[in-house]
Design a protein around this motif. Structure first.
Motif, mmCIF file in Angstrom:
data_model
loop_
_atom_site.group_PDB
_atom_site.id
_atom_site.type_symbol
_atom_site.label_atom_id
_atom_site.label_comp_id
_atom_site.label_asym_id
_atom_site.label_seq_id
_atom_site.Cartn_x
_atom_site.Cartn_y
_atom_site.Cartn_z
ATOM 1 N N LEU A 93 8.811 8.309 -54.251
ATOM 2 C CA LEU A 93 7.980 8.270 -53.071
ATOM 3 C C LEU A 93 8.411 7.745 -52.151
ATOM 4 C CD1 LEU A 93 4.766 7.746 -54.690
ATOM 5 C CD2 LEU A 93 5.742 10.614 -54.309
ATOM 6 N N THR A 94 9.645 7.358 -51.969
ATOM 7 C CA THR A 94 10.138 6.747 -50.978
ATOM 8 C C THR A 94 11.159 6.966 -49.761
ATOM 9 O OG1 THR A 94 12.051 5.965 -51.928
ATOM 10 C CG2 THR A 94 10.068 5.056 -52.296
ATOM 11 N N SER A 95 10.995 8.438 -49.485
ATOM 12 C CA SER A 95 11.687 9.156 -48.813
ATOM 13 C C SER A 95 11.014 9.677 -47.457
ATOM 14 C CB SER A 95 12.845 10.423 -49.415
ATOM 15 O OG SER A 95 13.725 11.103 -48.931
ATOM 16 N N TYR A 96 11.874 9.843 -46.441
ATOM 17 C CA TYR A 96 11.430 10.951 -44.935
ATOM 18 C C TYR A 96 11.880 11.719 -45.298
ATOM 19 C CZ TYR A 96 16.522 10.100 -44.821
ATOM 20 O OH TYR A 96 17.626 9.880 -45.193
ATOM 21 N N ASP A 97 12.105 12.402 -46.243
ATOM 22 C CA ASP A 97 12.713 14.186 -46.353
ATOM 23 C C ASP A 97 12.190 14.414 -48.083
ATOM 24 O OD1 ASP A 97 13.009 16.597 -45.404
ATOM 25 O OD2 ASP A 97 15.123 15.890 -44.457
ATOM 26 N N PHE A 98 12.341 15.552 -48.238
ATOM 27 C CA PHE A 98 11.529 16.246 -49.241
ATOM 28 C C PHE A 98 13.055 16.740 -50.193
ATOM 29 C CE2 PHE A 98 11.636 20.180 -52.223
ATOM 30 C CZ PHE A 98 10.145 19.684 -52.803
ATOM 31 N N SER A 99 13.578 16.378 -50.994
ATOM 32 C CA SER A 99 14.694 16.808 -51.513
ATOM 33 C C SER A 99 14.704 17.137 -53.719
ATOM 34 C CB SER A 99 15.884 16.134 -51.976
ATOM 35 O OG SER A 99 16.934 16.941 -52.732
ATOM 36 N N SER B 228 12.529 25.154 -43.981
ATOM 37 C CA SER B 228 14.306 25.674 -43.791
ATOM 38 C C SER B 228 14.921 25.059 -43.016
ATOM 39 C CB SER B 228 14.230 26.182 -42.524
ATOM 40 O OG SER B 228 13.437 26.276 -41.447
ATOM 41 N N TYR B 229 14.303 23.899 -42.663
ATOM 42 C CA TYR B 229 15.146 22.251 -42.465
ATOM 43 C C TYR B 229 15.046 21.545 -43.020
ATOM 44 C CZ TYR B 229 16.770 18.224 -39.529
ATOM 45 O OH TYR B 229 17.598 17.351 -39.280
ATOM 46 N N SER B 230 16.849 20.677 -42.959
ATOM 47 C CA SER B 230 16.892 19.469 -44.091
ATOM 48 C C SER B 230 17.358 18.529 -43.556
ATOM 49 C CB SER B 230 17.099 19.745 -45.221
ATOM 50 O OG SER B 230 17.493 18.763 -46.658
ATOM 51 N N SER B 231 16.980 17.048 -42.929
ATOM 52 C CA SER B 231 17.963 16.482 -43.042
ATOM 53 C C SER B 231 19.189 16.001 -43.961
ATOM 54 C CB SER B 231 17.519 15.146 -42.455
ATOM 55 O OG SER B 231 17.025 14.055 -43.308
ATOM 56 N N PHE B 232 18.582 16.337 -45.323
ATOM 57 C CA PHE B 232 20.170 15.531 -45.709
ATOM 58 C C PHE B 232 21.114 16.773 -45.971
ATOM 59 C CE2 PHE B 232 15.955 14.340 -48.922
ATOM 60 C CZ PHE B 232 16.196 13.235 -48.634
ATOM 61 N N ASP B 233 21.285 17.975 -45.624
ATOM 62 C CA ASP B 233 22.676 18.571 -44.568
ATOM 63 C C ASP B 233 22.604 18.413 -43.628
ATOM 64 O OD1 ASP B 233 20.306 20.743 -43.972
ATOM 65 O OD2 ASP B 233 21.293 22.456 -46.005
ATOM 66 N N ALA B 234 21.794 18.633 -42.631
ATOM 67 C CA ALA B 234 22.036 18.392 -41.485
ATOM 68 C C ALA B 234 21.609 19.073 -40.448
ATOM 69 C CB ALA B 234 23.996 17.357 -41.144
ATOM 70 N N GLY B 235 20.619 19.575 -41.275
ATOM 71 C CA GLY B 235 20.040 20.914 -40.737
ATOM 72 C C GLY B 235 21.204 22.612 -40.555
ATOM 73 N N SER B 236 21.760 22.085 -41.913
ATOM 74 C CA SER B 236 23.159 23.631 -41.667
ATOM 75 C C SER B 236 22.487 24.448 -42.818
ATOM 76 C CB SER B 236 24.043 22.551 -42.262
ATOM 77 O OG SER B 236 24.332 22.237 -43.526
ATOM 78 N N LYS C 111 19.617 27.393 -43.888
ATOM 79 C CA LYS C 111 18.483 28.055 -43.316
ATOM 80 C C LYS C 111 17.820 28.441 -44.374
ATOM 81 C CE LYS C 111 18.972 27.619 -39.395
ATOM 82 N NZ LYS C 111 18.081 26.231 -38.766
ATOM 83 N N HIS C 112 18.108 28.318 -45.631
ATOM 84 C CA HIS C 112 17.362 28.694 -47.194
ATOM 85 C C HIS C 112 16.316 27.337 -47.437
ATOM 86 C CE1 HIS C 112 20.709 26.106 -48.493
ATOM 87 N NE2 HIS C 112 19.897 25.498 -48.902
ATOM 88 N N TRP C 113 15.394 27.992 -48.702
ATOM 89 C CA TRP C 113 14.520 27.191 -48.912
ATOM 90 C C TRP C 113 14.723 26.942 -49.993
ATOM 91 C CZ3 TRP C 113 8.364 26.768 -47.039
ATOM 92 C CH2 TRP C 113 8.233 26.761 -45.627
ATOM 93 N N GLY C 114 15.435 27.707 -50.902
ATOM 94 C CA GLY C 114 15.689 27.195 -52.538
ATOM 95 C C GLY C 114 17.065 27.922 -52.660
ATOM 96 N N ILE C 115 18.040 27.298 -53.606
ATOM 97 C CA ILE C 115 19.607 27.899 -53.468
ATOM 98 C C ILE C 115 19.385 27.802 -55.022
ATOM 99 C CG2 ILE C 115 20.814 25.726 -53.078
ATOM 100 C CD1 ILE C 115 23.354 27.415 -51.963
ATOM 101 N N LEU C 116 20.223 28.529 -55.885
ATOM 102 C CA LEU C 116 20.444 28.900 -57.169
ATOM 103 C C LEU C 116 21.861 28.565 -57.508
ATOM 104 C CD1 LEU C 116 20.222 28.328 -60.135
ATOM 105 C CD2 LEU C 116 18.777 30.191 -60.826
ATOM 106 N N SER C 117 22.832 28.081 -57.607
ATOM 107 C CA SER C 117 24.227 28.700 -58.558
ATOM 108 C C SER C 117 24.644 27.925 -59.912
ATOM 109 C CB SER C 117 25.100 27.185 -57.611
ATOM 110 O OG SER C 117 26.213 27.226 -57.559
#
Length: 374
Positions: free
Chosen positions: A255-261, A281-289, A291-297
């Motif tokens: 619970l110690t972050s400024y963003d969500f992952s 759609s935005y995350s600082s963890f990938d510099a906003g690069s 737009k998806h909310w979820g990805i399965l690879s």
């Protein structure tokens, strides 16, 4: 048509959206102790609370009074129990009140949807389950990530044997602290919410059992509580252990972050997969690069990045939508007499793992969840 009600208009607003969405439900009543929430449908948002749920409602609905929607408003939750025109109640009150409110609604002959955790002790959870069975009533529990389309896709691949024999699971979740605007600051006190391990990590214990089709057989947990002094429990929990069928698992929750992952990794004999979710759609963890909310690879063992199969999702993979959709699905299951998406037995299992993890953290030892060893 099921006549439905919501007790608690914080996260309960997502339940409201679920009942509005369902063609088999009619929302007839809501109850909350805070006047702004009783005045307008969007009163919770005017308080600055639960803004993440706001996209579930259009501007007209948010500005409406509950009476405009044909919904009666109560200050006292017991008023819902007294009504004879309600079939199903969502209990979205603080966790320490779940047992009291669940028993109240079951005694009055109503099916319930319980927000997680189902209760704060196995005795309390057992009391709810026992009364539901005695009354012939249903208890659904809001472990809504089972409704996430990306989780459904991953589960389908696992069940189809795409990964082969699964040897290991990894789950990672980092996020901002729980909101500090709760009534009486209840979520900041372990006495009232059970702490991180019960209040939220129970989500991931349930999800691990659901995806694997297996049970957790042991848990070892270490934690830290030094980041947020206004919360009297752990900020970070690191857990690991074994599954009954032999796989190993690990879970990191902070619970110690400024963003969500959030991410799940599945390590099988044929393929390895990784599912990642964002809060928007935005995350600082990938510099906003992205737009998806979820990805399965997922790709073959010893393969190359180019060999992976990739699927992406937009806002339908967001938690508010999942809560809404889970409520609509519960109504559908009750209307058609089908099995609930999450049963009380599933929730008791997740609670027992959470409580075992806490004992492990306090005693600094491995805890077995095998029968007779709890």
């Amino acid at each position: 048509m099921m006549r439905c009600a919501v007790a608690g208009l914080g996260i309960g607003l997502a339940h409201v959206a679920g009942y509005i969405k369902s063609p088999d439900a009619r929302l007839v009543a809501v109850a909350d102790s805070w006047e702004p929430r009783r005045s307008l449908v969007g009163g919770t948002f005017l308080q600055g609370s639960m803004k993440v749920l706001e996209p579930l409602f259009d501007e007209r609905t948010k500005a409406s009074r509950w009476s405009d929607l044909g919904v009666e408003v109560h200050e006292d939750i017991s008023s819902l129990a007294a009504r004879k025109d309600i079939d199903l109640v969502s209990i979205c009150t603080p966790a320490y009140l779940h047992e009291k409110h669940a028993l109240m609604m079951l005694e009055s002959g109503k099916h319930i949807i319980l927000e997680k955790p189902v209760a704060l002790s196995l005795e309390a959870a057992g009391n709810i389950s026992e009364l539901a069975h005695k009354k012939g009533l249903s208890v659904a529990v809001a472990y809504e990530f089972r409704e996430n389309p990306s989780i459904i896709a991953l589960k389908s691949l696992i069940d189809a044997g795409e990964f082969g024999e699964i040897d290991a699971w990894s789950l990672y979740h980092t996020r901002t602290p729980f909101r500090r605007d709760k009534w009486n600051s209840w979520i900041q006190k372990r006495e009232y919410c059970g702490g991180l391990l019960t209040e939220e990590t129970s989500h991931w214990f349930d999800l691990l059992c659901h995806l694997s089709g297996d049970d957790i057989s042991s848990v070892f947990c270490l934690g830290s509580a030094s980041v947020h002094p206004d919360f009297d429990y752990e900020d970070i929990a690191f857990c690991q252990g074994t599954m009954k069928k032999g796989a190993v698992w690990q879970l990191s929750h902070a619970l110690t972050s400024y963003d969500f992952s959030f991410a799940i990794e599945v390590h099988g004999t044929r393929r390895m997969g990784r599912l990642a979710l964002k809060e928007g759609s935005y995350s600082s963890f990938d510099a906003g690069s992205s737009k998806h909310w979820g990805i399965l690879s997922h790709g073959p063992v010893n393969g190359k990045p180019e060999d992976a199969r990739i699927v992406q999702w937009s806002s339908e993979a967001g938690e508010p939508q999942n809560i809404r959709d889970n409520v609509a699905r519960v109504v559908d299951c009750l209307s058609k007499k089908r099995q609930l998406p999450v049963r009380i037995e599933d929730a008791v299992r997740a609670l027992s793992i959470s409580l075992a993890a806490r004992r492990s953290m306090e005693q600094r030892r491995l805890i077995s969840l095998e029968p007779g060893e709890l």
